[in-house]
Design a protein around this motif. Structure first.
Motif, PDB file in Angstrom:
ATOM      1  N   MET A 206       0.818  -1.201   0.000  1.00 30.21           N
ATOM      2  CA  MET A 206       0.000   0.000   0.000  1.00 30.21           C
ATOM      3  C   MET A 206       0.863   1.267   0.000  1.00 30.21           C
ATOM      4  O   MET A 206       0.536   2.233  -0.634  1.00 30.21           O
ATOM      5  CB  MET A 206      -0.932  -0.045   1.215  1.00 30.21           C
ATOM      6  N   PHE A 207       1.980   1.237   0.711  1.00 32.30           N
ATOM      7  CA  PHE A 207       2.870   2.402   0.745  1.00 32.30           C
ATOM      8  C   PHE A 207       3.298   2.789  -0.663  1.00 32.30           C
ATOM      9  O   PHE A 207       3.237   3.940  -1.036  1.00 32.30           O
ATOM     10  CB  PHE A 207       4.098   2.106   1.611  1.00 32.30           C
ATOM     11  N   ARG A 208       3.694   1.816  -1.446  1.00 31.88           N
ATOM     12  CA  ARG A 208       4.216   2.100  -2.779  1.00 31.88           C
ATOM     13  C   ARG A 208       3.129   2.687  -3.672  1.00 31.88           C
ATOM     14  O   ARG A 208       3.377   3.599  -4.443  1.00 31.88           O
ATOM     15  CB  ARG A 208       4.808   0.842  -3.390  1.00 31.88           C
ATOM     16  N   HIS A 209       1.928   2.144  -3.588  1.00 23.86           N
ATOM     17  CA  HIS A 209       0.847   2.614  -4.443  1.00 23.86           C
ATOM     18  C   HIS A 209       0.485   4.060  -4.137  1.00 23.86           C
ATOM     19  O   HIS A 209       0.379   4.888  -5.038  1.00 23.86           O
ATOM     20  CB  HIS A 209      -0.364   1.690  -4.287  1.00 23.86           C
ATOM     21  N   SER A 210       0.292   4.392  -2.876  1.00 22.71           N
ATOM     22  CA  SER A 210      -0.070   5.761  -2.523  1.00 22.71           C
ATOM     23  C   SER A 210       1.096   6.719  -2.774  1.00 22.71           C
ATOM     24  O   SER A 210       0.877   7.873  -3.148  1.00 22.71           O
ATOM     25  CB  SER A 210      -0.553   5.861  -1.074  1.00 22.71           C
ATOM     26  N   PHE A 211       2.316   6.241  -2.604  1.00 14.69           N
ATOM     27  CA  PHE A 211       3.463   7.107  -2.851  1.00 14.69           C
ATOM     28  C   PHE A 211       3.591   7.422  -4.340  1.00 14.69           C
ATOM     29  O   PHE A 211       3.915   8.546  -4.720  1.00 14.69           O
ATOM     30  CB  PHE A 211       4.752   6.478  -2.318  1.00 14.69           C
ATOM     31  N   ILE A 212       3.287   6.467  -5.197  1.00 10.51           N
ATOM     32  CA  ILE A 212       3.332   6.708  -6.651  1.00 10.51           C
ATOM     33  C   ILE A 212       2.274   7.729  -7.042  1.00 10.51           C
ATOM     34  O   ILE A 212       2.532   8.648  -7.820  1.00 10.51           O
ATOM     35  CB  ILE A 212       3.184   5.379  -7.422  1.00 10.51           C
ATOM     36  N   LYS A 213       1.058   7.599  -6.496  1.00  3.13           N
ATOM     37  CA  LYS A 213       0.015   8.601  -6.753  1.00  3.13           C
ATOM     38  C   LYS A 213       0.455   9.966  -6.234  1.00  3.13           C
ATOM     39  O   LYS A 213       0.254  10.990  -6.889  1.00  3.13           O
ATOM     40  CB  LYS A 213      -1.296   8.200  -6.074  1.00  3.13           C
ATOM     41  N   PHE A 214       1.032   9.967  -5.027  1.00  2.00           N
ATOM     42  CA  PHE A 214       1.508  11.203  -4.423  1.00  2.00           C
ATOM     43  C   PHE A 214       2.550  11.870  -5.325  1.00  2.00           C
ATOM     44  O   PHE A 214       2.521  13.085  -5.537  1.00  2.00           O
ATOM     45  CB  PHE A 214       2.094  10.917  -3.041  1.00  2.00           C
TER      46      PHE A 214
ATOM     47  N   CYS B   2      -2.010  24.232  -1.861  1.00  2.00           N
ATOM     48  CA  CYS B   2      -3.471  24.279  -2.027  1.00  2.00           C
ATOM     49  C   CYS B   2      -3.930  23.222  -3.033  1.00  2.00           C
ATOM     50  O   CYS B   2      -4.902  22.503  -2.789  1.00  2.00           O
ATOM     51  CB  CYS B   2      -3.907  25.668  -2.483  1.00  2.00           C
ATOM     52  N   VAL B   3      -3.218  23.131  -4.136  1.00  2.00           N
ATOM     53  CA  VAL B   3      -3.525  22.097  -5.137  1.00  2.00           C
ATOM     54  C   VAL B   3      -3.305  20.717  -4.528  1.00  2.00           C
ATOM     55  O   VAL B   3      -4.120  19.805  -4.683  1.00  2.00           O
ATOM     56  CB  VAL B   3      -2.644  22.291  -6.392  1.00  2.00           C
ATOM     57  N   SER B   4      -2.223  20.564  -3.800  1.00  6.48           N
ATOM     58  CA  SER B   4      -1.866  19.288  -3.182  1.00  6.48           C
ATOM     59  C   SER B   4      -2.949  18.787  -2.237  1.00  6.48           C
ATOM     60  O   SER B   4      -3.294  17.598  -2.254  1.00  6.48           O
ATOM     61  CB  SER B   4      -0.547  19.446  -2.418  1.00  6.48           C
ATOM     62  N   TYR B   5      -3.471  19.653  -1.402  1.00 11.18           N
ATOM     63  CA  TYR B   5      -4.476  19.238  -0.417  1.00 11.18           C
ATOM     64  C   TYR B   5      -5.660  18.556  -1.103  1.00 11.18           C
ATOM     65  O   TYR B   5      -6.038  17.436  -0.756  1.00 11.18           O
ATOM     66  CB  TYR B   5      -4.961  20.420   0.414  1.00 11.18           C
ATOM     67  N   PHE B   6      -6.238  19.235  -2.070  1.00 16.36           N
ATOM     68  CA  PHE B   6      -7.457  18.724  -2.692  1.00 16.36           C
ATOM     69  C   PHE B   6      -7.203  17.486  -3.548  1.00 16.36           C
ATOM     70  O   PHE B   6      -7.971  16.522  -3.496  1.00 16.36           O
ATOM     71  CB  PHE B   6      -8.155  19.824  -3.487  1.00 16.36           C
ATOM     72  N   LEU B   7      -6.127  17.481  -4.323  1.00 17.87           N
ATOM     73  CA  LEU B   7      -5.847  16.318  -5.168  1.00 17.87           C
ATOM     74  C   LEU B   7      -5.446  15.093  -4.343  1.00 17.87           C
ATOM     75  O   LEU B   7      -5.907  13.984  -4.618  1.00 17.87           O
ATOM     76  CB  LEU B   7      -4.760  16.648  -6.188  1.00 17.87           C
ATOM     77  N   ASN B   8      -4.608  15.293  -3.337  1.00 16.09           N
ATOM     78  CA  ASN B   8      -4.179  14.156  -2.517  1.00 16.09           C
ATOM     79  C   ASN B   8      -5.303  13.630  -1.631  1.00 16.09           C
ATOM     80  O   ASN B   8      -5.414  12.424  -1.429  1.00 16.09           O
ATOM     81  CB  ASN B   8      -2.946  14.504  -1.688  1.00 16.09           C
ATOM     82  N   LYS B   9      -6.129  14.514  -1.135  1.00 16.65           N
ATOM     83  CA  LYS B   9      -7.251  14.060  -0.312  1.00 16.65           C
ATOM     84  C   LYS B   9      -8.143  13.128  -1.121  1.00 16.65           C
ATOM     85  O   LYS B   9      -8.525  12.059  -0.648  1.00 16.65           O
ATOM     86  CB  LYS B   9      -8.065  15.248   0.202  1.00 16.65           C
ATOM     87  N   ARG B  10      -8.444  13.518  -2.337  1.00 12.64           N
ATOM     88  CA  ARG B  10      -9.374  12.730  -3.154  1.00 12.64           C
ATOM     89  C   ARG B  10      -8.718  11.521  -3.815  1.00 12.64           C
ATOM     90  O   ARG B  10      -9.263  10.427  -3.766  1.00 12.64           O
ATOM     91  CB  ARG B  10     -10.010  13.616  -4.215  1.00 12.64           C
ATOM     92  N   PHE B  11      -7.587  11.709  -4.453  1.00 11.31           N
ATOM     93  CA  PHE B  11      -7.027  10.657  -5.298  1.00 11.31           C
ATOM     94  C   PHE B  11      -5.964   9.793  -4.625  1.00 11.31           C
ATOM     95  O   PHE B  11      -5.934   8.596  -4.824  1.00 11.31           O
ATOM     96  CB  PHE B  11      -6.477  11.254  -6.593  1.00 11.31           C
ATOM     97  N   THR B  12      -5.078  10.389  -3.872  1.00  9.70           N
ATOM     98  CA  THR B  12      -3.987   9.622  -3.276  1.00  9.70           C
ATOM     99  C   THR B  12      -4.449   8.848  -2.046  1.00  9.70           C
ATOM    100  O   THR B  12      -4.246   7.649  -1.948  1.00  9.70           O
ATOM    101  CB  THR B  12      -2.815  10.541  -2.882  1.00  9.70           C
ATOM    102  N   PHE B  13      -5.065   9.560  -1.115  1.00  5.96           N
ATOM    103  CA  PHE B  13      -5.418   8.944   0.163  1.00  5.96           C
ATOM    104  C   PHE B  13      -6.900   8.601   0.265  1.00  5.96           C
ATOM    105  O   PHE B  13      -7.318   7.980   1.226  1.00  5.96           O
ATOM    106  CB  PHE B  13      -4.983   9.850   1.316  1.00  5.96           C
ATOM    107  N   GLN B  14      -7.695   9.005  -0.726  1.00  7.08           N
ATOM    108  CA  GLN B  14      -9.126   8.703  -0.776  1.00  7.08           C
ATOM    109  C   GLN B  14      -9.761   8.898   0.594  1.00  7.08           C
ATOM    110  O   GLN B  14     -10.398   8.004   1.147  1.00  7.08           O
ATOM    111  CB  GLN B  14      -9.349   7.290  -1.305  1.00  7.08           C
ATOM    112  N   SER B  15      -9.592  10.089   1.100  1.00  9.21           N
ATOM    113  CA  SER B  15      -9.957  10.377   2.484  1.00  9.21           C
ATOM    114  C   SER B  15     -11.306  11.089   2.603  1.00  9.21           C
ATOM    115  O   SER B  15     -11.656  11.933   1.780  1.00  9.21           O
ATOM    116  CB  SER B  15      -8.871  11.249   3.118  1.00  9.21           C
ATOM    117  N   LYS B  16     -12.022  10.739   3.648  1.00 13.68           N
ATOM    118  CA  LYS B  16     -13.261  11.417   4.026  1.00 13.68           C
ATOM    119  C   LYS B  16     -13.032  12.290   5.256  1.00 13.68           C
ATOM    120  O   LYS B  16     -13.979  12.670   5.932  1.00 13.68           O
ATOM    121  CB  LYS B  16     -14.363  10.397   4.328  1.00 13.68           C
TER     122      LYS B  16
END
Length: 142
Positions: free
Chosen positions: A1-9, A48-62
């Motif tokens: 899981m680390f590798r997958h989220s890090f690649i998206k990041f 600012c760009v990082s927050y929104f993109l990573n929240k949704r796509f990298t970490f899929q966070s609610k």
């Protein structure tokens, strides 16, 4: 899981880097702003760009906006000061030890700082800002 989220990041980081470094170098070299002001402005807009993109796509966070945005700001600020201070000190030491020309210390330090910042920022976002307890299921992204 680390590798997958890090690649998206990292992929999202390309966008952040293009935005942040373009603004940083514009501030530093065209507007003539100081190193710290230039790196701060560039990183703030990239963040600012990082927050929104990573929240949704990298970490899929609610994670709720108020709490996660506050944690995000803390992680960004601490990562920023630590990374760019280390970058500046490291490049300054290398240049002095090797007796290299000093004309581009700040420009080179920006690149070193950006690398350190990426690592610190990823770890902070993964474990502090968007921890697993806020992870959303794959269906909720649709």
């Amino acid at each position: 899981m680390f590798r997958h989220s890090f690649i998206k990041f990292l992929a999202i980081g390309v966008i952040n880097t293009l935005i942040g470094l373009s603004i940083t170098y514009t501030c530093l070299n065209i507007l003539g702003l100081h190193y710290w002001a230039s790196t701060f402005i560039g990183n703030l807009l990239g963040a600012c760009v990082s927050y929104f993109l990573n929240k949704r796509f990298t970490f899929q966070s609610k994670a709720p906006f108020m709490g996660s945005s506050f944690r995000f700001a803390i992680v960004i600020i601490l990562s920023y000061f630590a990374a760019y201070k280390i970058g500046l000190e490291l490049v300054d030491e290398i240049v002095m030890l090797l007796a290299l020309p000093t004309g581009y210390i700040e420009e080179i330090a920006v690149l070193f700082g950006a690398g350190f910042y990426t690592i610190l920022n990823y770890l902070g976002q993964k474990y502090i800002v968007f921890p697993e307890k806020y992870k959303q299921g794959p269906r909720s992204l649709q």
